[in-house]
Design a protein around this motif. Structure first.
Motif, PDB file in Angstrom:
ATOM      1  N   GLY A 127       0.934  -1.297   0.015  1.00  0.00           N
ATOM      2  CA  GLY A 127      -0.024   0.103  -0.107  1.00  0.00           C
ATOM      3  C   GLY A 127       0.981   1.452   0.072  1.00  0.00           C
ATOM      4  N   GLY A 128       0.101   2.498   0.021  1.00  0.00           N
ATOM      5  CA  GLY A 128       0.785   3.502   0.023  1.00  0.00           C
ATOM      6  C   GLY A 128       0.513   4.510  -1.472  1.00  0.00           C
ATOM      7  N   ASP A 129       0.262   5.587  -1.286  1.00  0.00           N
ATOM      8  CA  ASP A 129      -0.163   6.545  -2.590  1.00  0.00           C
ATOM      9  C   ASP A 129       1.215   6.993  -3.254  1.00  0.00           C
ATOM     10  N   ASP A 130       2.396   6.662  -3.033  1.00  0.00           N
ATOM     11  CA  ASP A 130       3.562   7.002  -3.915  1.00  0.00           C
ATOM     12  C   ASP A 130       4.353   5.704  -4.402  1.00  0.00           C
ATOM     13  N   PHE A 131       4.779   5.810  -5.285  1.00  0.00           N
ATOM     14  CA  PHE A 131       5.506   4.471  -5.838  1.00  0.00           C
ATOM     15  C   PHE A 131       6.345   3.809  -5.057  1.00  0.00           C
ATOM     16  N   GLU A 132       7.483   4.633  -4.363  1.00  0.00           N
ATOM     17  CA  GLU A 132       8.399   4.044  -3.646  1.00  0.00           C
ATOM     18  C   GLU A 132       7.729   3.502  -2.137  1.00  0.00           C
ATOM     19  N   THR A 133       6.788   3.993  -1.872  1.00  0.00           N
ATOM     20  CA  THR A 133       6.298   3.448  -0.631  1.00  0.00           C
ATOM     21  C   THR A 133       5.389   2.182  -0.844  1.00  0.00           C
ATOM     22  N   TRP A 134       4.715   2.149  -2.075  1.00  0.00           N
ATOM     23  CA  TRP A 134       4.058   0.891  -2.306  1.00  0.00           C
ATOM     24  C   TRP A 134       5.008  -0.377  -2.683  1.00  0.00           C
ATOM     25  N   VAL A 135       5.899  -0.069  -3.416  1.00  0.00           N
ATOM     26  CA  VAL A 135       7.200  -0.989  -3.842  1.00  0.00           C
ATOM     27  C   VAL A 135       7.888  -1.683  -2.599  1.00  0.00           C
ATOM     28  N   SER A 162       7.788  10.674  -6.023  1.00  0.00           N
ATOM     29  CA  SER A 162       6.727  11.679  -6.398  1.00  0.00           C
ATOM     30  C   SER A 162       6.280  11.042  -7.480  1.00  0.00           C
ATOM     31  N   LEU A 163       6.241   9.723  -7.679  1.00  0.00           N
ATOM     32  CA  LEU A 163       5.398   9.144  -8.541  1.00  0.00           C
ATOM     33  C   LEU A 163       4.235   8.281  -7.798  1.00  0.00           C
ATOM     34  N   SER A 164       3.127   8.336  -8.554  1.00  0.00           N
ATOM     35  CA  SER A 164       2.031   7.748  -8.113  1.00  0.00           C
ATOM     36  C   SER A 164       2.163   6.206  -8.202  1.00  0.00           C
ATOM     37  N   SER A 165       1.599   5.708  -6.935  1.00  0.00           N
ATOM     38  CA  SER A 165       1.480   4.075  -6.954  1.00  0.00           C
ATOM     39  C   SER A 165       0.530   3.492  -7.671  1.00  0.00           C
ATOM     40  N   ARG A 166      -0.453   4.087  -8.425  1.00  0.00           N
ATOM     41  CA  ARG A 166      -1.303   3.765  -9.428  1.00  0.00           C
ATOM     42  C   ARG A 166      -0.466   2.889 -10.547  1.00  0.00           C
ATOM     43  N   ILE A 167       0.635   3.386 -10.957  1.00  0.00           N
ATOM     44  CA  ILE A 167       1.435   2.479 -11.948  1.00  0.00           C
ATOM     45  C   ILE A 167       2.129   1.337 -11.499  1.00  0.00           C
ATOM     46  N   ALA A 168       2.153   1.034 -10.338  1.00  0.00           N
ATOM     47  CA  ALA A 168       2.785   0.156  -9.464  1.00  0.00           C
ATOM     48  C   ALA A 168       2.166  -1.466  -9.723  1.00  0.00           C
ATOM     49  N   PRO A 169       0.871  -1.536  -9.363  1.00  0.00           N
ATOM     50  CA  PRO A 169       0.499  -2.803  -9.329  1.00  0.00           C
ATOM     51  C   PRO A 169       0.632  -3.815 -10.584  1.00  0.00           C
ATOM     52  N   ARG A 170       0.621  -3.064 -12.080  1.00  0.00           N
ATOM     53  CA  ARG A 170       0.689  -3.585 -13.233  1.00  0.00           C
ATOM     54  C   ARG A 170       2.154  -3.975 -13.509  1.00  0.00           C
ATOM     55  N   ARG A 171       2.874  -3.172 -12.752  1.00  0.00           N
ATOM     56  CA  ARG A 171       4.467  -3.152 -13.213  1.00  0.00           C
ATOM     57  C   ARG A 171       5.377  -3.762 -12.280  1.00  0.00           C
ATOM     58  N   VAL A 172       5.143  -3.956 -11.109  1.00  0.00           N
ATOM     59  CA  VAL A 172       5.919  -4.573 -10.141  1.00  0.00           C
ATOM     60  C   VAL A 172       5.395  -5.829  -9.591  1.00  0.00           C
ATOM     61  N   PRO A 315       2.881  10.237 -13.976  1.00  0.00           N
ATOM     62  CA  PRO A 315       1.915  10.170 -13.219  1.00  0.00           C
ATOM     63  C   PRO A 315       2.236  10.458 -11.788  1.00  0.00           C
ATOM     64  N   THR A 316       2.057  11.769 -11.372  1.00  0.00           N
ATOM     65  CA  THR A 316       2.169  12.220 -10.173  1.00  0.00           C
ATOM     66  C   THR A 316       1.391  11.961  -8.990  1.00  0.00           C
ATOM     67  N   VAL A 317       1.700  12.050  -7.706  1.00  0.00           N
ATOM     68  CA  VAL A 317       0.957  11.693  -6.706  1.00  0.00           C
ATOM     69  C   VAL A 317      -0.374  12.380  -6.664  1.00  0.00           C
ATOM     70  N   ASP A 318      -0.443  13.484  -6.987  1.00  0.00           N
ATOM     71  CA  ASP A 318      -1.611  14.243  -6.756  1.00  0.00           C
ATOM     72  C   ASP A 318      -2.364  14.501  -8.101  1.00  0.00           C
ATOM     73  N   GLY A 319      -1.941  13.531  -9.103  1.00  0.00           N
ATOM     74  CA  GLY A 319      -2.675  13.552 -10.273  1.00  0.00           C
ATOM     75  C   GLY A 319      -3.005  14.939 -11.183  1.00  0.00           C
ATOM     76  N   ARG A 320      -2.067  15.709 -10.946  1.00  0.00           N
ATOM     77  CA  ARG A 320      -2.183  17.037 -11.579  1.00  0.00           C
ATOM     78  C   ARG A 320      -1.934  17.170 -13.177  1.00  0.00           C
ATOM     79  N   ASN A 321      -1.056  16.203 -13.668  1.00  0.00           N
ATOM     80  CA  ASN A 321      -0.895  16.195 -15.178  1.00  0.00           C
ATOM     81  C   ASN A 321      -2.321  15.468 -15.744  1.00  0.00           C
ATOM     82  N   GLU A 322      -2.892  14.591 -15.178  1.00  0.00           N
ATOM     83  CA  GLU A 322      -4.062  14.020 -15.628  1.00  0.00           C
ATOM     84  C   GLU A 322      -5.205  15.122 -15.646  1.00  0.00           C
TER      85      GLU A 322
END
Length: 378
Positions: A127-135, A162-172, A315-322
């Motif tokens: 779990g976690g909002d950011d990529f590092e914490t999730w991995v 600084s990256l969103s954890s949204r990309i993690a489950p499908r990639r790691v 994909p940033t944690v705050d989703g600003r680019n989306e």
């Protein structure tokens, strides 16, 4: 009355063909000189290679599998990736390990007792909002540093946190089953000349104009009477403001090597990850492993991140680019007021998706276009 489709990658091609097969006139406009998008292969001294990185087609969607095989994607292939990890600062050669990591292989590492202790202390679910914490919550700090940390910094040009954890489950993943295939989908394919040939087949009966970039200000001039517009191009380009959205691009440095044998290759796998900060590229790609091409010669490509190209949305944690992309979508619809406008694919929707997902979403987009045209309302 014609539907104009902007972009001739997977999304644009599939939307256009679905509309064409339903009896709707379509005109596709593509900025580059050829169709196929990032999935297209090229040749160097007669050897098939990928100028935009590795593209294995995989899916568990039966409709998608039937669709691509209909247009010639019939050669099965099982994709396996290895990672060259360096266990110490003075470890020049490193060791090759499967990607995703397999616990059975990790037990042979000298650091295994410490790794095992970290794995035992992990939460039941990552779990976690950011990529590092999730991995880290998936595999522990040591494996994160070994496989992920520096690779991610190179790939994205920023801190993993600084990256969103949204990309993690499908990639790691961290695996224990001994199955070294990267993908677990029902179908995997690699056409001998790459996916570009399949996209060409899809577009065969459809008028396509290549080498022509259109924006929201001139798209309605592509045809005399435009009934609807489907955009699969980056929206900052489409609105005439290139560079407004951040993207992460790669630059492939490809080298040809002669070989004595027709099946000879230079690297241990089609894709070899290089997470070490001492290596300037993130991975090597040797397409001959996947294409099965029998030829005297091979091409090895180094994938260098940070090029001014649109390969990956950020994909940033705050989703600003989306959110910025959503704002651009609304602006494009206002510019084309009175003409139904639709958005599909990785570039136009600022989405980190695979080829099969692009096709699935193209099916839905085509259905939406046909429904709109049949009812006369959006």
């Amino acid at each position: 009355m014609t539907v104009v489709v902007v972009g001739a990658g997977w999304s644009g091609a599939v939307v256009a063909r679905e509309l064409h097969d339903a009896g709707i006139a379509v005109h596709v406009v593509e900025q580059t000189d050829v169709v196929g998008g990032h999935a297209r292969c090229e040749q160097l001294n007669g050897v098939v290679y990928e100028p935009n990185g590795a593209h294995i087609f995989h899916t568990s969607n039966a409709r998608v599998a039937d669709y691509v095989t209909r247009f010639g994607m019939t050669r099965p292939y099982e994709h396996r990736v290895v990672t060259r990890v360096h266990l110490a600062d003075d470890d020049e050669d490193g060791v090759l390990l499967s990607w995703p990591p397999q616990v059975g292989e990790l037990r042979a590492l000298p650091d295994w007792p410490a790794i095992e202790g970290e794995l035992a202390a992990l939460p039941a679910h990552p779990g976690g909002d950011d990529f590092e914490t999730w991995v880290v919550s998936l595999m522990g700090r040591r494996l994160y540093r070994l496989f992920i940390e520096h690779y991610t910094r190179k790939q994205w040009g920023c801190e993993p946190s600084s990256l969103s954890s949204r990309i993690a489950p499908r990639r790691v993943e961290l695996r224990t089953d001994g199955d070294t295939r990267l993908f677990r989908d029902t179908w995997e394919f690699f056409p001998p000349a790459g996916a570009g040939t399949i996209i060409e087949s899809i577009l065969a009966p459809i008028p396509v104009t290549c080498g022509h970039m259109v924006t929201a200000d001139d798209v309605l001039r592509v045809e005399g009477n435009v009934e609807a517009v489907v955009v699969t191009a980056p929206l900052d380009d489409f609105l005439g403001r290139p560079g407004q959205l951040p993207w992460r691009g790669i630059r492939m440095v490809s080298r040809y090597f002669p070989t004595a044998e027709l099946t000879e290759t230079r690297t241990p796998a089609y894709v070899v990850n290089h997470p070490s900060p001492r290596v300037p590229y993130t991975r090597t790609v040797e397409t001959k492993h996947a294409s099965g091409q029998r030829v005297h010669g091979t091409v090895v490509s180094e994938e260098h991140p940070g090029a001014p190209a649109r390969h990956y949305p950020v994909p940033t944690v705050d989703g600003r680019n989306e959110r910025d992309n959503d704002d651009l979508r609304r602006e494009a619809m206002m510019r084309l007021a009175g003409v139904p406008t639709f958005f599909c694919g990785r570039l136009a929707t600022y989405a980190y998706i695979d080829q099969d997902q692009a096709i699935e979403r193209a099916f839905l987009c085509a259905d939406e276009v046909m429904q709109t045209l049949s009812t006369g309302r959006r």
